[in-house]
Design a protein around this motif. Structure first.
Motif, short mmCIF file in Angstrom:
data_model
loop_
_atom_site.label_atom_id
_atom_site.label_comp_id
_atom_site.label_asym_id
_atom_site.label_seq_id
_atom_site.Cartn_x
_atom_site.Cartn_y
_atom_site.Cartn_z
N SER A 1 -6.73 6.98 -7.99
CA SER A 1 -7.33 5.69 -8.31
C SER A 1 -8.78 5.82 -8.77
O SER A 1 -9.29 4.99 -9.51
CB SER A 1 -7.26 4.75 -7.10
N LYS B 1 -1.82 1.28 -4.27
CA LYS B 1 -2.14 -0.10 -3.87
C LYS B 1 -1.07 -0.64 -2.92
O LYS B 1 -1.37 -1.27 -1.91
CB LYS B 1 -2.24 -0.99 -5.11
N ILE C 1 -1.19 4.82 -9.24
CA ILE C 1 -2.20 3.85 -8.77
C ILE C 1 -1.50 2.64 -8.15
O ILE C 1 -1.90 2.14 -7.09
CB ILE C 1 -3.11 3.43 -9.92
N ASN D 1 -10.31 1.16 -8.00
CA ASN D 1 -9.21 0.38 -8.58
C ASN D 1 -8.50 -0.45 -7.51
O ASN D 1 -7.28 -0.63 -7.53
CB ASN D 1 -8.19 1.31 -9.25
#
Length: 895
Positions: A174, A101, A97, A203
Motif C-alpha cells: 500500500s 484494506k 491493496i 492508501n
C-alpha cells in the motif's frame, strides 16, 4: 439451556450481528464491488451472502459469483476479465491493496472462549481470580478471501515484479515502496514526521513500519558508523501478536459487572485471566448468570523481542460485526457453516449420477472428490485438493460424510455412529457405499468410471463412491424382502423335524461312552464327543435318517438333547456332560480325602522353619505332584488312578486332617510359627545386625553432603541398593536377608542414633560441636584461597565485551579477579585443599557468602569463552583513581 440462549442473543447484540444484512443486500454489495474492481471485497460479500440463513439452493447466484472470482484468482488472474503482461502487474497491485484494506478491517481470527473457571483466592482482599481457555485460529472468512488472494499471487509472482514483495502478505504494497532506505541524516526528520502525523496509513491501510540501522551492509552498533536505515512496511493484520481484544464480564441482560481487560489473542499460554473478582460477582459466575464478553477489538502496534519498530502509533479499531467469537467447544461459526453447506450443495449438483433400475439404486459415476468431502463434512483433509481428485478417508469419516450429505439433500441417513460402532439401516434412502452386487452391475452395464475396490470392508483409509435409492426403488426392495422372508419361514418349519431326528440318532449312539469324572470342581457324567462337533465354530455336523447333512449350533443341539433325554447337559471342550447324583458325589469325595491324607503324611516329615515375606513360617517342600502354573495337585491312589485336585480343595482337606491352617507359597506348603519361635528368631536377627555394625563402624568419617554435616560409614557388598536389602551371615554361617527399613530400625534401637541410607553409605547428622568445627575449617580454607587469588585483581570498565553478560543496569567500574582451575562453572562449585591435603567441594553460593563475610564486599561470578572471574563494583576511591586516566568517547547503541 435458557440461560445459554440468553447469552447467545446478547452476544449478537454486543458484537454486532453476523447476519446484519440480507442475502439480497450482500449480493448487491458484491456486484457493486465487482463493478469497482474491488475483487477481494467482492469475494468477502459473496461469501457473506452464502453464509446467510436460508436453503442452499436459493443462493445459487452468490455461489456462482464467488466461484468464478475465486477460480480466476487461483489461476493467477487479478480479477475477472482479460489482462496483458502490463495490466496484470498493475491490477495485481490494486488487488493486493484491496485485500490489505479488507484484511485490516476485521479480526482475521476465529476466537473460541471457554467457560470462566475459578482460580486462586485472595483471603486478605476477599477476591478471586477467574480464567478461561482461549483458542485462536484463522477464521473461515479469512481463508475464503485473503488466503485465496495469497494462493493466486504465489502462482503468478515472477522475479521481474521487483517492486512487489515476493512474500506478500507479510509485506504491504500500500505504501510507495514496501522496502526503502533512509540516510542517517534523514532519519530524525522521518521519525519526527511520523510522530506529528501520529498515524501510519498508506492508501487507507494501517501499516507497521520497521526500521533497522545498517552499517556496511550489516546491522549497526555505533552511531558514527551507521550508513543508512532500512525501512520495511508490514501488513498489520498478518502479525498475529498485534491483534488484541477487550473482554468484559456481563450479566444475563448485558449489564457490565467488571470493566474490560485487554488480551492479546495469540498469547502463548492461551489463557485469559480476570483478577480481583468480588464475592458478589463470584456468585453470578458460579451460578452461571455472568459471562465473559468481547466488546472491542484492535490492531495494537509494537512487537515483542529485540526488533526495533516505530512506536506511539494509534491503535486501529476493527469491525466487531465480522469477528467470530465462539463460546462453547461444540458451537460453530454459523456463517462459515452456511457458506460451506451452500458450496457443498452446488458442488454435489455437478456430480453425475448413474440411474440403475435393475440394481434398484442410483450411483455417483465418480469417487468422492476431496473438495466435496471437506465442504459437506466440515473436516479438513491434508492432501491435494480439487473438484475431481478423490478423497481418501477412514470408514467412520466416510459414514459421517454420507449422513451429512443425506441431511443436506433431505434424505434419511443410513448410518448410526456411536463411538467406534456403526449400525446400518438398510431401509433408509440416504447415501451409503455400494454393495459388491451393485459394483458388479456397474462394471457390466455402465460406461461410468469406477474402481474395483470401492466398497468398505476394513477400517483403513481409502477412496470411495456412494449410492442412494429413490422412494420407488426403496418400495420395490421392501416388497421383495417381505416375499423372501415368508418363503424362508415355510422352509424352516419343514427342516425342524429332520434336524430333531438327526440329533436324537446321534445322542443314542454316543451316550453309551459316558463316565463319571470331576471337572471344574463339579462332579460330572461326561460323554466324549466324536468328530461331529467343531469346537472352534461351536457347531455340530449330523446326518438324518435320509442321509441329509445338517449343521446345528451348540445351543440348538443342547436344547434338543434336553427334549430327548429330559437331562440338562452342557458342552465342555470335547465332552457332553451333566452333574452326577448325590450318592456318586459322596463316594467320590471320600476317596479323594484318603488320597490327600496319604500324600500329606509322606511330605510333612520334610518341614523346616524359615522367614518369608516378613512372616516366620513352617515350610514343607512340595514334590513334583504340584503344578504351580495351573494351581493343581496330581496324586495317585493305591489302585494307580490319578486325581487332579485344586489348590484350595487340597488346603481345605489338609486343614481337616491336621487341624493346622496351611498356605501354598511357590513350591512350599507353609504355616505361621508359634510366638516362642518368633521371639527367638527376632533376637538372633538383632544380634546379626549388631555384629555387622561393630565390624563396619570403624571406617566412618565426617563429610558435608547435601548441605548437612554427616557422619558416614561406607557399606560393603552386604548391602544391595537395587533390591534395597542387606544379606548378612551369623556365626553359624546362616544367611539373613534383611530389608533396609528393618535394618535401620533395629540399628537405631541398638545405637540410640538416627541413621539413614544414602547411596552406598550409612549416615547420620553430626552434633552441633562437630558442625561448628567443620564450618570454621571450611571458612579458613576459603579465606586462604581468596588471599592467594586476590593478588590477580584488576579494575575494568564494564563496556568490556566480557562484562556485557553480567552488567544489565548500565556501565560501571568493576574490580575483578581471575579464578584458577579450582572453580568449575559446569558444576557450579569450588574444589579446594586445606593444609593437610584434604579436598573441600564448596558450592558457588556458599563460597560467595563466606567471601562477603570475610571482606565485607558483595562479589559475584561470571564467565565467558571459558574464562571465569569473581568481581564486585569498584569502591569510590578506586573509581576516582580510574576516572583520571579514562579516555573520552561517545557510544550509541542502535538497538
Amino acid at each position: 439451556m435458557k440461560r445459554f440462549l440468553t447469552l447467545i442473543v446478547f452476544l449478537l447484540i454486543v458484537t454486532g450481528s453476523v447476519f446484519a444484512k440480507t442475502y439480497s443486500e450482500y449480493l448487491a454489495e458484491a456486484k457493486s464491488y465487482e463493478a469497482q474492481k474491488k475483487w477481494c471485497h467482492a469475494l468477502g460479500s459473496y461469501y457473506d451472502a452464502m453464509g446467510t440463513d436460508g436453503a442452499p439452493e436459493s443462493k445459487r447466484e452468490a455461489y456462482e459469483g464467488y466461484t468464478a472470482l475465486k477460480e480466476a484468482i487461483l489461476l493467477g488472474n487479478p480479477g475477472l476479465g482479460k489482462f496483458n503482461v502490463f495490466s496484470i502487474h498493475d491490477e495485481w497491485k490494486n488487488l493486493l491493496i484491496d485485500a490489505e484494506k479488507y484484511g485490516s478491517s476485521f479480526n482475521p481470527y476465529e476466537v473460541t472462549v471457554g467457560k470462566l473457571k475459578r482460580g486462586n483466592l485472595n483471603y486478605a482482599e476477599k477476591t478471586a481470580s477467574y480464567n478461561a481457555k482461549v483458542n485462536v485460529k484463522f477464521s473461515d472468512r479469512y481463508e475464503k478471501t485473503i488466503q485465496i488472494v495469497v494462493s493466486g499471487y504465489k502462482r503468478t509472482y515472477k522475479s521481474d515484479l521487483n517492486d512487489l514483495p515476493m512474500d506478500w502478505p507479510n509485506f504491504s504494497v500500500s505504501s510507495e515502496r514496501w522496502s526503502y532506505k533512509i540516510t542517517k541524516e534523514e532519519y530524525p526528520t522521518f521519525v519526527e514526521r511520523s510522530k506529528k502525523k501520529n498515524t501510519f496509513y498508506f492508501n487507507g491501510v494501517p501499516v507497521i513500519v520497521q526500521t533497522r540501522a545498517v552499517r556496511n551492509g550489516n546491522y549497526g552498533i555505533h552511531y558514527n558508523e551507521i550508513e543508512y536505515y532500512d525501512i520495511q512496511c508490514y501488513n498489520s493484520f498478518y502479525f498475529p501478536k498485534l491483534i488484541s481484544c477487550v473482554f468484559y464480564i456481563v450479566d444475563e441482560k448485558g449489564k457490565e459487572l467488571l470493566n474490560g481487560k485487554r488480551y492479546m489473542l495469540l498469547d502463548k499460554d492461551g489463557v485469559f485471566n480476570f483478577d480481583g473478582i468480588s464475592p458478589e460477582i463470584m456468585d453470578y459466575l458460579d451460578c452461571g448468570k455472568a459471562f465473559i464478553c468481547p466488546k472491542e477489538c484492535y490492531i495494537k502496534y509494537g512487537l515483542d523481542g529485540n526488533i526495533e519498530v516505530i512506536r506511539n502509533l494509534p491503535e486501529v479499531k476493527l469491525n466487531m460485526g465480522k469477528s467470530v467469537f465462539i463460546y462453547k467447544s461444540n458451537e460453530k461459526d454459523k456463517m462459515a457453516e452456511n457458506a460451506a453447506l451452500t458450496n457443498a450443495f452446488f458442488l454435489f449438483e455437478k456430480m453425475e449420477v448413474e440411474y440403475m433400475p435393475d440394481a434398484k439404486c442410483c450411483m455417483l459415476k465418480t469417487r468422492i472428490p476431496c473438495v466435496l468431502f471437506e465442504s459437506v463434512s466440515g473436516k479438513k483433509i491434508e492432501q491435494e485438493k480439487s473438484e475431481k481428485l478423490p478423497v481418501k478417508v477412514s470408514l467412520f469419516d466416510a459414514c459421517f460424510f454420507c449422513n451429512k450429505l443425506s441431511d443436506l439433500k433431505g434424505l434419511e441417513p443410513v448410518f448410526s455412529l456411536s463411538g467406534r460402532s456403526i449400525e446400518t439401516d438398510i431401509y433408509a434412502n440416504g447415501f451409503r457405499f455400494p454393495t459388491e452386487d451393485e459394483l458388479r452391475y456397474l462394471r457390466e452395464n455402465t460406461d461410468a468410471e469406477f474402481c474395483l475396490d470401492c466398497s468398505y470392508n476394513s477400517y483403513d483409509s481409502k477412496e470411495f463412491r456412494i449410492v442412494y435409492r429413490t422412494n420407488e426403488q426403496l418400495k420395490e426392495i421392501m416388497e421383495e424382502n417381505a416375499a423372501l422372508e415368508k418363503a424362508k419361514r415355510l422352509k424352516a418349519l419343514e427342516d425342524e423335524k429332520s434336524r430333531t431326528d438327526a440329533v436324537k440318532s446321534y445322542y443314542e449312539k454316543i451316550s453309551a461312552k459316558g463316565f463319571v469324572d470331576e471337572s471344574r470342581k463339579t462332579l460330572t457324567f461326561r460323554i466324549p464327543l466324536d468328530g461331529s462337533y467343531n469346537s472352534g465354530r461351536g457347531t455340530f455336523t449330523l446326518k438324518d435318517s435320509a442321509g441329509e447333512e445338517w449343521t446345528i449350533s451348540k445351543n440348538d443341539f443342547l436344547n434338543k438333547v434336553k427334549e430327548i433325554s429330559n437331562l440338562d447337559y452342557k458342552i465342555d471342550s470335547t465332552y457332553l456332560q451333566r452333574d452326577v447324583t448325590a450318592e456318586e458325589k459322596t463316594a467320590y469325595e471320600t476317596a479323594k480325602n484318603n488320597v490327600i491324607k496319604s500324600y500329606y503324611e509322606k511330605i510333612s516329615a520334610n518341614g523346616f522353619v524359615d522367614e518369608k515375606g516378613k512372616t516366620l513360617t513352617f515350610r514343607i517342600p512340595l514334590d513334583g505332584s504340584y503344578n504351580s502354573s495351573r494351581g493343581t495337585f496330581t496324586l495317585k491312589d493305591f489302585a494307580g488312578k490319578e486325581w487332579t485336585i485344586s489348590k484350595d480343595d487340597f488346603l481345605n482337606r489338609v486343614k481337616e486332617i491336621s487341624s493346622l491352617d496351611y498356605k501354598i507359597g511357590s513350591t512350599y506348603l507353609q504355616r505361621d510359627v508359634t510366638a516362642e519361635e518368633k521371639t527367638a528368631y527376632e533376637t538372633a536377627k538383632t544380634n546379626v545386625i549388631k555384629s555387622y555394625y561393630e565390624k563396619i563402624s570403624a571406617n566412618g568419617f565426617v563429610d558435608d553432603k547435601g548441605k548437612i554435616l554427616m557422619f558416614r560409614i561406607l557399606l560393603d557388598s552386604s548391602y544391595n541398593s537395587s533390591r534395597d536389602v542387606f544379606t548378612l551371615k551369623d556365626s553359624a554361617g546362616k544367611k539373613w536377608t534383611i530389608d533396609t527399613d528393618e535394618f535401620l530400625a533395629k540399628l537405631n534401637g541398638i545405637t540410640n542414633q538416627s541413621y539413614e541410607i544414602n547411596s552406598s553409605y550409612l549416615q547420620r547428622v553430626v552434633n552441633e560441636t562437630e558442625k561448628l568445627a567443620y564450618e570454621n575449617a571450611r571458612t579458613e580454607v576459603i579465606k586462604t584461597y581468596f588471599d592467594k587469588i586476590y593478588m590477580n585483581g584488576e579494575l575494568k570498565d564494564s563496556a568490556d565485551t566480557l562484562l556485557k553478560t553480567v552488567n544489565d543496569s548500565g556501565r560501571f567500574l568493576m574490580f575483578r579477579i581471575l579464578l584458577d582451575e579450582s572453580y568449575s562453572s559446569d558444576y557450579g562449585r569450588f574444589t579446594l585443599k586445606d593444609m593437610s591435603g584434604k579436598k573441600w567441594e564448596i558450592s558457588t553460593n556458599i563460597f560467595l557468602a563466606k567471601i562477603g563475610e570475610i571482606t565485607n564486599q558483595n562479589y559475584k561470578i561470571y564467565g565467558i569463552y571459558g574464562t571465569q572471574y569473581i568481581y564486585r563494583q569498584a569502591t569510590k576511591d578506586e573509581i576516582n583513581a580510574y576516572e583520571k586516566n579514562l579516555k573520552q568517547g561517545f557510544y550509541y547503541n542502535a538497538f
